[in-house]
Write an enzyme that holds these catalytic residues in place. Sequence first.
Site, PDB file in Angstrom:
ATOM      1  N   PRO A  60       0.810  -1.224   0.000  1.00 14.91           N
ATOM      2  CG  PRO A  60       0.112  -0.927   2.201  1.00 14.91           C
ATOM      3  CD  PRO A  60       0.836  -1.893   1.304  1.00 14.91           C
ATOM      4  CG  ASP A  99       0.582   2.364   5.032  1.00 14.35           C
ATOM      5  OD1 ASP A  99      -0.184   2.142   5.996  1.00 14.35           O
ATOM      6  OD2 ASP A  99       1.817   2.286   5.116  1.00 14.35           O
ATOM      7  CD1 TRP A 543       7.442   1.430   9.656  1.00 16.25           C
ATOM      8  CD2 TRP A 543       7.226   0.568   7.615  1.00 16.25           C
ATOM      9  NE1 TRP A 543       8.000   2.313   8.774  1.00 16.25           N
ATOM     10  CE2 TRP A 543       7.888   1.803   7.505  1.00 16.25           C
ATOM     11  CE3 TRP A 543       6.973  -0.162   6.455  1.00 16.25           C
ATOM     12  CZ2 TRP A 543       8.300   2.330   6.291  1.00 16.25           C
ATOM     13  CZ3 TRP A 543       7.388   0.361   5.249  1.00 16.25           C
ATOM     14  CH2 TRP A 543       8.042   1.594   5.167  1.00 16.25           C
ATOM     15  CD  GLN A 574       8.394  -0.107   1.399  1.00 16.32           C
ATOM     16  OE1 GLN A 574       8.101  -0.685   2.447  1.00 16.32           O
ATOM     17  NE2 GLN A 574       8.227   1.187   1.246  1.00 16.32           N
ATOM     18  CD1 TRP A 578       4.033  -3.826   3.918  1.00 13.68           C
ATOM     19  CD2 TRP A 578       4.395  -4.552   1.816  1.00 13.68           C
ATOM     20  NE1 TRP A 578       2.882  -4.441   3.472  1.00 13.68           N
ATOM     21  CE2 TRP A 578       3.081  -4.898   2.190  1.00 13.68           C
ATOM     22  CE3 TRP A 578       4.845  -4.892   0.545  1.00 13.68           C
ATOM     23  CZ2 TRP A 578       2.215  -5.568   1.342  1.00 13.68           C
ATOM     24  CZ3 TRP A 578       3.983  -5.569  -0.312  1.00 13.68           C
ATOM     25  CH2 TRP A 578       2.682  -5.903   0.085  1.00 13.68           C
ATOM     26  CE  LYS A 613      17.007   9.786  -1.049  1.00 14.82           C
ATOM     27  NZ  LYS A 613      17.370   9.673   0.340  1.00 14.82           N
ATOM     28  CE  LYS A 616       7.341  17.253  -0.791  1.00 13.59           C
ATOM     29  NZ  LYS A 616       6.506  17.025   0.379  1.00 13.59           N
TER      30      LYS A 616
END
Length: 1018
Positions: A60, A99, A543, A574, A578, A613, A616
């Site tokens: 999710p 999520d 998580w 992840q 996850w 990378k 923002k």
Amino acid sequence: MKVAAKFKADASKRWFALDYRPLELEQQVREFWEKHRVREKLEQQRLEHNRGVLGYVEGPPTLNGVPHVGHARGRVMKDLRYRWKSMQGFYVPFWAGWDCQGLPVELEVERGLNVRNKRDLLEKVGEERFVAECKKTVMKYHKEWFEADKKLGVFMNHDKAYWTYLDEYIEREWQYLKHAWEQGLLGEGYYVVAYCPHCQTSLSNAEVGLDYEEVDDPSLYFKMKVKNSKDEYFLVWTTMPFTLVTDLMLAVRADADYAKVRVGEETWIMAKQRVEPLMQELKVKNYTVQEVVAGITLEGTKYEYPFLDMVPRQRELDQQPFVHTVVTEDFVDVTTATGVVHLSPGNGEDDFRAAQRRKVPVYVPFDDEVKFTADSGEFAGLFARDADSHVVDVLRKKGLLVSVKTVTHEYPLCWRSHHKLVWLARKEYFLWTDKVNSRVVEAAEKVRYFFESPRNRFLSFLKEGKPWCVSRERVWGAPLPVWTCQNCGNKVFVASKKELFERANAEPPQDFELHKPWIDRLVLKCDKCGSSMKRVPFVLDCWHNAGASPFARFTEKEFEDFVPVDFLTEGIDQTRGWANTLLLEYVILTGKAEAPYRAFLLQGLAQDAKGRKMSKSLGNVLEANSVLERQSADVFRFYALWKCSPADAMNFDMQELNKRPYQVLGTLYHLHRFFMQNAEYDHFNPKQHTLRWAEENNVLRPVDRWLLSKLQQTVIEYTAKLETCEFNFAVETLETFVVDTVSREYVPMVRRDLWSDEPQTLNRRLAVYATLWQTLKTLALLFNPLTPFLCEFLYQNVHRVLDNTLPESVNFENWPTPNEVLRSPELEQDFDMLQRAVALAYSARQTAQLKRRWPLQKAVLVAPKRQQKTLRNLEDLFLELANVKTVGYLDEPSVPHTDAEERRWKMASDGDLHVLLDTQRDTNLLGEGVMRDLARRVQALRKELGFTPTDILEAVHLAELGTETLSLLEPYLGEMAELVRTKRVSLHTDRSGVKVDWHDYALGDKRVYVAITNSLRE
Ligand SMILES: [Zn+2]
Ligand SMILES: [Zn+2]
């Protein structure tokens, strides 16, 4: 030539725009899918008829931000797999999931509400409004993700989405957790956890690894005086001076050598192997090693804790056994620093364990904001990291400071708020995953990861096997359903709403939901003593929330049917997220050494064009929706899979997108257009004019058989690369086949067959269409998981037009399987030889500076006998492709006898294959060459003016050619008219007298003028 007929056939049906315009085409297809409910029908069909079920659970996305191109890349991989496996006949529950809870969402909301920290939040906003704001935020971002899926053409079922914040999901998650509680794998414990001072919550070990950055910290060498000695000191190093406030022991390594080093009037104790490098680093020139002792002999040495006068609590602790004493520990590393480690059990995991083993009390004088409490004497009120400089000052005053510098090192930051984490001993709830670690690792080893490095990374992380701190001191999360009796301390785990209401001592409120603050208003009755029980203040790690999905998102029956799921793919980040929590929770739930997934592809990160990378702060984040506003979804999908291995970090370069990827898809589009225009004109009927029909009528040629054989090979290779998740290589296989094999090689070899429209050659043309039909339809199916919009468009506008018995959508087709009968490796080898010979002819032309479109008289092929035979069989094709009138054969290259001969014959070689080219051109060849040059200009102009290749022009006008060119050209005017599809070619000496729209081109060093007139268009 029956000019008029061909023109009409085409004019009546302009079903393809001239160019490949993906944005328009994709919008049409989106509407088609919605109108005909194609996604829904596909799912239903595969549910009813399948050759097996492949479980799937959606990883999710967290709804705290908009999807960027890296997310889009991941979704493209998921959709690729779904469409492909569906075409293979499998049923896949490709259902969405979101999520919704946890720190990421909370912090996003905090930013919007403009609050500084958690205390501020609770005071100014309050839990109820905060929860409402969290839900609003989740819905806001859900819209963005939904939109991106629609734009990308992701065939995920959004109606069946799971939302991790809904009561029914949370109840299932609780049942999951209840297994752990009942097995004693969940419980309260005192342990050192990573803690974020900003978010004011503990983080799990897995979360700690999510964000390491280079930060500046003090690098401090200081001395701890040996108690009752005159001038003996332990030399110690730290980058966290504030931990000296909570210092309780020093540790050395029992089996290592320690040196007592005389420096000036003092003796310093440090690891022997570190003496030289340290003295150099500390710029101590005069020193002598006085004595070397084993670490074990230092054990039990008391030292003077430097802040006894400032921290009253430390004076009390000083009386306890082991406190401010040297101990021996195996984790001490004597290859770095001084080999003497100071231990702060309140601030370090190893330190904590060392204290637990010796029953040393743990001293943790910090509040929730990680400020020192009153229990820390003179340090009270200081934020831990702000105490660093204060500690250094005190050491300096006391003469214990040796050196202080600044080091830049990798340090874990909070993965959400990017604050430096602090390690603190806290009372938290833990899943004691360390107890099931061997099963977890065994389960992980059985999973397929496709690439070695993510596999190794995952396994080595899992082997650490640390307990999992699952409690969070936050608001917006699944509550930890443990109630504690206020009187007797009895604890109960309540795993359902129903049970909760039964045990509560008051009716639940109308707006009740399984969240703070509502759930905390329920007071239960203790079944041991009858007093009231209150819930522990924690929510669960988000998580854990997401990791429960294989159980929580399905019903019992679905869980049985779908889990372990067949294949998952998520970002490499992840690994600790996850992928890890799914595994841990599933092993606890089932008690088996089995993962809830059979395969897990961990994707590389998304980076900008320069390989940085996306962040923002750099302002280089490419948002999926704004990119897909301007860019084709198919081209994007193709690019995302073609650019690099899925396991590699991908540099997204929007310039690159419209180069090769657009070109490949454009070629596929134009091949279909070319095929359709010709096939329709000749009334090709794929059900009648099959390959078998072509075979029986003896109109199939080696070139067709060769293409069909290459096609089978492409099906095999492409499917195999999809299986191993080498998507970039899979795409490359198709790219080569479309651009090289079909477009550059096959089409030129059959172009002349299609040129005439004589009835006696109709069957040959139909055989070419049968070959192309087979090839292009197979390609539309193979491309479908990759570029579903274009494939649906081609399927609807070409394949279904010619065969109305085909399924309603390309997605309902079966995955192509290779037809062994059509495979012929020998024929492929023969054609390789032909292509080598043609390439040599081109290379000889280049040496002589003769354009390919200029016909030449003769080529001689020099090759061993057996290869000559192969080439003779394909001679027609060689003549056509090399553009020569005749060909001769020789066993050995002949040496030119005269200079003239040497000038005339140019040779190119490749191994034992040579091509000799006669470069001399008589007036006929020159005339044909000029005609070809001019024809090329006319063709370009036709295209520019929007004519399709089968349109017949009224007239082509040429002006100011000059007498020499004119006389060369004249014999070829008829051929030219045929070549450029015009009723006549008009020649003009002066262009000014003719009122047409002239276009000028360079022809050699002259300029020529070309115009096209067409009465039907004007
Ligand atoms: Zn934080
Ligand atoms: Zn009680």
